[in-house]
Scaffold this active site. Structure first.
Site, PDB file in Angstrom:
ATOM      1  N   LYS A   1      27.034 -71.821  56.730  1.00 13.22           N
ATOM      2  CA  LYS A   1      26.179 -70.819  55.794  1.00 13.22           C
ATOM      3  C   LYS A   1      25.899 -69.488  56.154  1.00 13.22           C
ATOM      4  CE  LYS A   1      22.806 -71.708  52.154  1.00 13.22           C
ATOM      5  NZ  LYS A   1      21.575 -72.417  51.312  1.00 13.22           N
TER       6      LYS A   1
ATOM      7  N   SER B   1      24.968 -70.660  49.364  1.00 16.90           N
ATOM      8  CA  SER B   1      24.778 -72.148  48.762  1.00 16.90           C
ATOM      9  C   SER B   1      25.724 -72.077  47.636  1.00 16.90           C
ATOM     10  CB  SER B   1      23.378 -71.755  48.103  1.00 16.90           C
ATOM     11  OG  SER B   1      22.413 -71.578  48.949  1.00 16.90           O
TER      12      SER B   1
ATOM     13  N   LYS C   1      11.327 -79.228  49.225  1.00 17.58           N
ATOM     14  CA  LYS C   1      11.399 -77.909  49.173  1.00 17.58           C
ATOM     15  C   LYS C   1      11.337 -77.502  48.315  1.00 17.58           C
ATOM     16  CE  LYS C   1      16.055 -75.248  48.541  1.00 17.58           C
ATOM     17  NZ  LYS C   1      17.564 -75.950  48.102  1.00 17.58           N
TER      18      LYS C   1
ATOM     19  N   HIS D   1      23.795 -66.512  53.769  1.00 20.91           N
ATOM     20  CA  HIS D   1      23.572 -66.502  53.243  1.00 20.91           C
ATOM     21  C   HIS D   1      21.715 -65.796  53.078  1.00 20.91           C
ATOM     22  CE1 HIS D   1      20.946 -68.754  49.659  1.00 20.91           C
ATOM     23  NE2 HIS D   1      22.098 -68.192  49.382  1.00 20.91           N
TER      24      HIS D   1
ATOM     25  N   HIS E   1      22.272 -79.435  50.512  1.00 20.71           N
ATOM     26  CA  HIS E   1      22.215 -79.116  49.626  1.00 20.71           C
ATOM     27  C   HIS E   1      23.391 -79.310  48.843  1.00 20.71           C
ATOM     28  CE1 HIS E   1      22.334 -76.062  47.079  1.00 20.71           C
ATOM     29  NE2 HIS E   1      21.302 -75.251  47.357  1.00 20.71           N
TER      30      HIS E   1
ATOM     31  N   CYS F   1      15.657 -71.499  51.293  1.00 20.91           N
ATOM     32  CA  CYS F   1      16.657 -71.222  52.480  1.00 20.91           C
ATOM     33  C   CYS F   1      16.975 -69.583  53.277  1.00 20.91           C
ATOM     34  CB  CYS F   1      18.053 -71.307  51.236  1.00 20.91           C
ATOM     35  SG  CYS F   1      19.627 -71.051  52.812  1.00 20.91           S
TER      36      CYS F   1
ATOM     37  N   ASP G   1      21.124 -77.487  55.995  1.00 24.25           N
ATOM     38  CA  ASP G   1      20.624 -77.508  54.343  1.00 24.25           C
ATOM     39  C   ASP G   1      20.348 -78.496  53.775  1.00 24.25           C
ATOM     40  OD1 ASP G   1      19.611 -75.986  52.454  1.00 24.25           O
ATOM     41  OD2 ASP G   1      22.042 -74.978  51.962  1.00 24.25           O
ATOM     42  N   ASP G   2      18.693 -78.076  53.455  1.00 21.35           N
ATOM     43  CA  ASP G   2      17.747 -79.309  52.257  1.00 21.35           C
ATOM     44  C   ASP G   2      17.739 -80.869  53.232  1.00 21.35           C
ATOM     45  OD1 ASP G   2      18.027 -76.688  51.202  1.00 21.35           O
ATOM     46  OD2 ASP G   2      18.928 -78.202  49.084  1.00 21.35           O
TER      47      ASP G   2
ATOM     48  N   ARG H   1      16.238 -68.444  57.049  1.00 20.61           N
ATOM     49  CA  ARG H   1      17.063 -68.198  58.289  1.00 20.61           C
ATOM     50  C   ARG H   1      17.188 -67.171  59.109  1.00 20.61           C
ATOM     51  NH1 ARG H   1      21.853 -71.535  57.089  1.00 20.61           N
ATOM     52  NH2 ARG H   1      20.838 -73.005  54.736  1.00 20.61           N
TER      53      ARG H   1
ATOM     54  N   ASP I   1      16.984 -75.911  57.583  1.00 22.67           N
ATOM     55  CA  ASP I   1      15.982 -74.971  57.030  1.00 22.67           C
ATOM     56  C   ASP I   1      15.389 -74.705  56.470  1.00 22.67           C
ATOM     57  OD1 ASP I   1      17.613 -75.729  55.103  1.00 22.67           O
ATOM     58  OD2 ASP I   1      18.007 -73.973  53.936  1.00 22.67           O
ATOM     59  N   ASN I   2      14.888 -76.064  55.399  1.00 27.46           N
ATOM     60  CA  ASN I   2      13.820 -76.784  54.714  1.00 27.46           C
ATOM     61  C   ASN I   2      13.348 -77.649  54.858  1.00 27.46           C
ATOM     62  OD1 ASN I   2      15.082 -74.579  52.423  1.00 27.46           O
ATOM     63  ND2 ASN I   2      15.373 -76.869  52.212  1.00 27.46           N
TER      64      ASN I   2
END
Length: 466
Positions: free
Chosen positions: A134, A159, A286, A136, A213, A81, A41-42, A85, A265-266
């Site tokens: 996660k 998150s 992001k 989300h 994240h 996010c 994540d991130d 996904r 994810d990004n």
């Protein structure tokens, strides 16, 4: 033309949608490979050693990249996010599902159970399925992983900076006071347990880390150990987790029959400075549709099947659905568009994918479009920096050649107006091919400010640390 441009800001695609699903022309290896999909994540393009980072130690991922395929032009399908996904698990552009923003604890919406996920497609082929980490994609019962094809789920449903962070086991809350210093370790233990229990049959394990994240947490085994500070500690613990999974597969003699994928994810959340990661040579991160927002690390290992290679092919997370279903011996749904392209022949035979396209969406608007090496970036009014969004100045229409200028420093539209016109026409043509799209889902109201208040509180705590 302005109205047409506005409409063009409503579609998301890679060339997989233009080409549909390309047939796999090589021979599918015997048996059904296990699949381990690790989704961070991130995590930024520049956060791993194998992508040029010199202060964060990632030996397990570096080895995985050296032994498998390391992609230099691998993209998440969204710079935020939830849409990323949704695209990853369905092989479809999130705009087709009405998902273009992030779900919150106050959201009543989520990814429709009618969508066919990778877990559901692999279950049809006899796979055991597990989601760890996660989710989300909606936290109400009908949207949770067990209703989306997963046999098991353990993790935080949204998150880690949102209110009411809890651990779910299946559909039930099992822990309301989550010590996030041990989140990465806990996810790893759950993942290893699943491999132990399912080693005798094909399985799909989706490990979706809650970090890097913000807010950042690392266990005492890693906190304070990285030259890159807390952010580096977090990445090094994630690398350790990858190493534990790889060792478990080897110990179970499954490493030659398991596809292991690692990506993000990004891009990095640059608004948080040193706690927000790095996009390396790429521009922005992001929440933006410059390269740093969507181009991410992409590593795929399958010992004995994928020869070591550095690939410059344009690949997206939505390509994973058709690729993995094909390799598992399944067939793709024929009652809905699947936008990703099967890249099996490239992975196993190094066959070129041909000229591809990529659409860069944010909040339901198409902000940029790529065709081959060329990318056009639509006008942007600019914004001021705030606690959760990096400041980016306004710009007019931009044109880049990404092979020559991956950092997007030089706007060459004045020199190539014909190329800009070609890309705009490609955008319009594809918009027509998408047909009628559903309305965008409502995920929160402007008055729902708990999320941002928590971020501000965490930022103040970081400033007060010695």
């Amino acid at each position: 033309m302005p109205k047409l441009r506005s409409t063009v800001l409503c579609f998301l695609v890679t060339v997989g949608a233009l080409l549909s699903i390309s047939a796999f022309t090589g021979e599918t290896p015997p048996g059904k490979p296990n699949v381990v999909l690790i989704f961070t994540d991130d995590l930024g393009y520049g956060d791993l050693g194998c992508y040029g980072n010199t202060t964060i130690r990632t030996p397990n991922l570096d080895q995985m990249a050296a032994e498998g395929a390391r992609f230099t032009e691998f993209y998440s399908i969204s710079p935020v996010c939830s849409p990323s996904r949704a695209g990853l698990l369905t092989g479809r552009h999130p705009i087709r599902m009405g998902i273009q923003s992030v779900f919150f604890p106050e959201s009543w919406t989520g990814m429709a159970p009618e969508e066919i996920t990778l877990a559901e497609a692999l279950k049809e082929q006899g796979y055991a399925t597990s989601c760890v980490g996660k989710w989300h994609l909606g936290h109400h019962h009908r949207y949770l992983p067990l209703q989306q094809g997963f046999d098991e789920y353990f993790g935080i449903p949204y998150s880690n900076d949102m209110e009411a962070v809890v651990y779910l086991d299946g559909n039930e809350v099992v822990e309301e006071e989550v010590d996030q210093r041990y989140t990465t370790r806990t996810y790893t233990e759950k993942a290893l347990d699943f491999i132990d229990r399912k080693a005798g049959s094909p399985f799909f394990l989706y490990v979706a880390h809650s970090m890097p994240h913000v807010p950042l947490y690392a266990s005492e085994d890693f906190e304070g150990k990285s030259p890159r500070g807390l952010y580096g500690d977090v990445i090094e613990e994630i690398d350790w987790s990858v190493g534990q999974i790889l060792k478990k597969l080897e110990a179970k003699k499954l490493d030659d029959n398991t596809i292991v994928i690692f990506t993000s994810d990004n891009g990095p959340w640059l608004a948080f400075g040193p706690d927000g990661g790095s996009a390396g040579p790429l521009r922005e991160g992001k929440q933006f549709t410059f390269e740093g927002g969507m181009r991410v690390p992409g590593i795929i290992q399958w010992k004995g099947q994928i020869e070591p290679m550095e690939s410059e092919e344009l690949v997206s997370t939505i390509d994973l659905f058709p690729t993995l279903v094909t390799l598992a011996g399944g067939t793709l749904p024929d009652d809905r568009p699947i936008d990703g392209q099967d890249i099996s022949a490239h992975l196993l035979k190094k066959k070129p994918l041909g000229e591809r396209t990529l659409a860069y969406y944010y909040n339901g608007e198409l902000r940029a479009f790529r065709k081959g090496d060329w990318k056009i970036k639509m006008p942007y009014p600019g914004n001021e920096s705030n606690p959760w969004r990096a400041g980016v100045p306004a710009h007019d229409t931009l044109l880049f050649n990404l092979k020559a200028d991956r950092s997007e420093k030089y706007n060459i539209l004045p020199k190539h107006p014909e190329k800009a016109a070609e890309l705009l026409q490609a955008m319009e043509d594809f918009q027509t091919s998408l047909g009628t799209l559903p309305p965008l889902m409502k995920t929160r109201a402007p008055a729902d400010n708990i999320h941002y208040d928590r971020q501000k509180e965490w930022l103040e705590q970081q400033k007060q640390k010695p």
